[in-house]
Motif scaffolding. Structure first.
Motif, mmCIF file in Angstrom:
data_model
loop_
_atom_site.group_PDB
_atom_site.id
_atom_site.type_symbol
_atom_site.label_atom_id
_atom_site.label_comp_id
_atom_site.label_asym_id
_atom_site.label_seq_id
_atom_site.Cartn_x
_atom_site.Cartn_y
_atom_site.Cartn_z
ATOM 1 N N ASP A 1 0.838 -1.202 0.000
ATOM 2 C CA ASP A 1 0.000 0.000 0.000
ATOM 3 C C ASP A 1 0.874 1.253 0.000
ATOM 4 O OD1 ASP A 1 -2.290 -1.511 0.022
ATOM 5 O OD2 ASP A 1 -2.696 -1.218 2.165
ATOM 6 N N PHE A 2 1.931 1.205 0.792
ATOM 7 C CA PHE A 2 2.872 2.319 0.849
ATOM 8 C C PHE A 2 3.470 2.582 -0.536
ATOM 9 C CE2 PHE A 2 7.380 3.526 1.293
ATOM 10 C CZ PHE A 2 7.246 4.738 1.932
ATOM 11 N N LEU A 3 3.898 1.527 -1.210
ATOM 12 C CA LEU A 3 4.512 1.667 -2.532
ATOM 13 C C LEU A 3 3.509 2.108 -3.599
ATOM 14 C CD1 LEU A 3 6.881 -1.439 -2.625
ATOM 15 C CD2 LEU A 3 7.495 0.959 -2.246
ATOM 16 N N ALA A 4 2.230 1.868 -3.364
ATOM 17 C CA ALA A 4 1.200 2.227 -4.336
ATOM 18 C C ALA A 4 0.557 3.588 -4.028
ATOM 19 C CB ALA A 4 0.126 1.140 -4.362
ATOM 20 N N ASN A 5 1.026 4.282 -3.025
ATOM 21 C CA ASN A 5 0.437 5.558 -2.638
ATOM 22 C C ASN A 5 0.792 6.621 -3.680
ATOM 23 O OD1 ASN A 5 0.098 8.190 -1.460
ATOM 24 N ND2 ASN A 5 -0.120 7.175 0.526
ATOM 25 N N GLN A 6 -0.177 6.969 -4.508
ATOM 26 C CA GLN A 6 0.037 7.916 -5.612
ATOM 27 C C GLN A 6 0.573 9.255 -5.132
ATOM 28 O OE1 GLN A 6 -0.394 7.367 -8.949
ATOM 29 N NE2 GLN A 6 0.358 9.414 -9.346
ATOM 30 N N HIS A 7 0.078 9.735 -4.016
ATOM 31 C CA HIS A 7 0.514 11.033 -3.501
ATOM 32 C C HIS A 7 1.993 10.993 -3.105
ATOM 33 C CE1 HIS A 7 -3.695 11.670 -3.599
ATOM 34 N NE2 HIS A 7 -3.953 11.035 -2.469
ATOM 35 N N LEU A 8 2.360 9.966 -2.380
ATOM 36 C CA LEU A 8 3.741 9.838 -1.934
ATOM 37 C C LEU A 8 4.681 9.650 -3.121
ATOM 38 C CD1 LEU A 8 5.601 9.743 0.495
ATOM 39 C CD2 LEU A 8 5.214 7.278 0.607
ATOM 40 N N ILE A 9 4.292 8.811 -4.056
ATOM 41 C CA ILE A 9 5.121 8.574 -5.250
ATOM 42 C C ILE A 9 5.310 9.884 -6.021
ATOM 43 C CG2 ILE A 9 5.277 7.355 -7.456
ATOM 44 C CD1 ILE A 9 5.684 5.588 -4.917
ATOM 45 N N THR A 10 4.245 10.669 -6.165
ATOM 46 C CA THR A 10 4.335 11.952 -6.878
ATOM 47 C C THR A 10 5.332 12.873 -6.176
ATOM 48 O OG1 THR A 10 2.059 11.729 -7.649
ATOM 49 C CG2 THR A 10 3.003 13.932 -7.711
ATOM 50 N N GLY A 11 5.255 12.963 -4.862
ATOM 51 C CA GLY A 11 6.196 13.787 -4.112
ATOM 52 C C GLY A 11 7.627 13.297 -4.245
ATOM 53 N N ILE A 12 7.815 11.995 -4.156
ATOM 54 C CA ILE A 12 9.167 11.422 -4.259
ATOM 55 C C ILE A 12 9.755 11.657 -5.646
ATOM 56 C CG2 ILE A 12 10.441 9.240 -4.276
ATOM 57 C CD1 ILE A 12 8.653 8.377 -1.882
ATOM 58 N N VAL A 13 8.934 11.548 -6.685
ATOM 59 C CA VAL A 13 9.411 11.839 -8.042
ATOM 60 C C VAL A 13 9.880 13.297 -8.116
ATOM 61 C CG1 VAL A 13 8.686 12.126 -10.465
ATOM 62 C CG2 VAL A 13 8.102 10.039 -9.217
ATOM 63 N N GLY A 14 9.114 14.214 -7.523
ATOM 64 C CA GLY A 14 9.519 15.616 -7.486
ATOM 65 C C GLY A 14 10.849 15.802 -6.773
ATOM 66 N N LEU A 15 11.013 15.129 -5.648
ATOM 67 C CA LEU A 15 12.252 15.221 -4.879
ATOM 68 C C LEU A 15 13.441 14.723 -5.694
ATOM 69 C CD1 LEU A 15 12.865 14.648 -1.226
ATOM 70 C CD2 LEU A 15 14.105 13.166 -2.765
ATOM 71 N N PHE A 16 13.326 13.530 -6.274
ATOM 72 C CA PHE A 16 14.437 12.961 -7.036
ATOM 73 C C PHE A 16 14.745 13.769 -8.287
ATOM 74 C CE2 PHE A 16 13.655 8.888 -4.702
ATOM 75 C CZ PHE A 16 14.926 8.796 -4.142
ATOM 76 N N LEU A 17 13.726 14.233 -8.977
ATOM 77 C CA LEU A 17 13.967 15.026 -10.174
ATOM 78 C C LEU A 17 14.669 16.341 -9.820
ATOM 79 C CD1 LEU A 17 13.744 15.129 -13.207
ATOM 80 C CD2 LEU A 17 11.457 16.080 -12.964
ATOM 81 N N ALA A 18 14.275 16.955 -8.718
ATOM 82 C CA ALA A 18 14.938 18.184 -8.282
ATOM 83 C C ALA A 18 16.407 17.921 -7.979
ATOM 84 C CB ALA A 18 14.231 18.766 -7.056
ATOM 85 N N GLN A 19 16.692 16.829 -7.281
ATOM 86 C CA GLN A 19 18.085 16.501 -6.971
ATOM 87 C C GLN A 19 18.893 16.279 -8.248
ATOM 88 O OE1 GLN A 19 18.059 17.545 -3.451
ATOM 89 N NE2 GLN A 19 19.898 16.391 -3.845
ATOM 90 N N ILE A 20 18.308 15.607 -9.216
ATOM 91 C CA ILE A 20 19.000 15.363 -10.486
ATOM 92 C C ILE A 20 19.228 16.679 -11.235
ATOM 93 C CG2 ILE A 20 18.710 14.315 -12.780
ATOM 94 C CD1 ILE A 20 17.310 11.950 -11.254
ATOM 95 N N LEU A 21 18.234 17.564 -11.232
ATOM 96 C CA LEU A 21 18.353 18.836 -11.945
ATOM 97 C C LEU A 21 19.390 19.770 -11.328
ATOM 98 C CD1 LEU A 21 14.621 19.574 -12.811
ATOM 99 C CD2 LEU A 21 16.468 18.961 -14.393
ATOM 100 N N LYS A 22 19.747 19.532 -10.071
ATOM 101 C CA LYS A 22 20.774 20.358 -9.437
ATOM 102 C C LYS A 22 22.122 20.205 -10.143
ATOM 103 C CE LYS A 22 18.786 20.512 -4.839
ATOM 104 N NZ LYS A 22 18.992 20.307 -3.413
ATOM 105 N N ILE A 23 22.377 19.035 -10.704
ATOM 106 C CA ILE A 23 23.670 18.774 -11.345
ATOM 107 C C ILE A 23 23.879 19.673 -12.566
ATOM 108 C CG2 ILE A 23 25.095 17.049 -12.532
ATOM 109 C CD1 ILE A 23 23.866 14.977 -10.593
#
Length: 154
Positions: A7-29
């Protein structure tokens, strides 16, 4: 126990936030490369820089909740309050702490010139400029809208 984790892995809200976090970290480079003309993979784990990954995370999370659960729900209010606190902290308290660290490191360098070696350097890149927070918030909006477009319903 396994059901809760799935259920945790399928949480659309959390996944959306995590994608934002990881993409931001990648864009910092690439942003840091453009700004400093130096390639640094350490930006993947940095706490400052453009865009703010904390802001991208909380705004993507907040909007995902708003889009799917409704903007008038109590859970959206909690997410909006969280986003405001995190973004204020990133540009305010953590930024001030970074400026303090910069000043202390300057003083340490002066002490070293006089033979006093504190053997300590504080991390200076802690918080964000307001523009970096805004950049993260805009990225969070883009991620949440993209998630809504690509995943219109649970």
């Amino acid at each position: 126990m396994t059901e809760g984790f799935s259920d945790f892995l399928a949480n659309q809200h959390l996944i959306t936030g995590i994608v934002g976090l990881f993409l931001a970290q990648i864009l910092k480079i690439p942003y840091d490369l453009w700004r400093t003309k130096k390639f640094s993979l350490t930006m993947l784990t940095s706490t400052g820089g453009m865009p703010s990954s904390h802001s991208a995370f909380v705004v993507a999370l907040m909007l995902s909740i708003g889009f799917y659960e409704g903007f008038g729900t109590p859970i959206f209010a909690v997410a909006a309050a969280l986003a405001m606190v995190v973004m204020h902290d990133a540009a305010g308290v953590r930024r001030a702490a970074g400026l303090h660290a910069e000043a202390i490191n300057f003083l340490f360098a002066k002490l070293q010139k006089h033979g006093i070696n504190p053997n300590y350097e504080l991390k200076e890149m802690l918080g964000h400029q307001p523009l970096e927070v805004l950049g993260g918030a805009i990225l969070g909006i883009i991620i949440a809208v993209a998630a809504l477009h690509f995943f219109p319903a649970y």
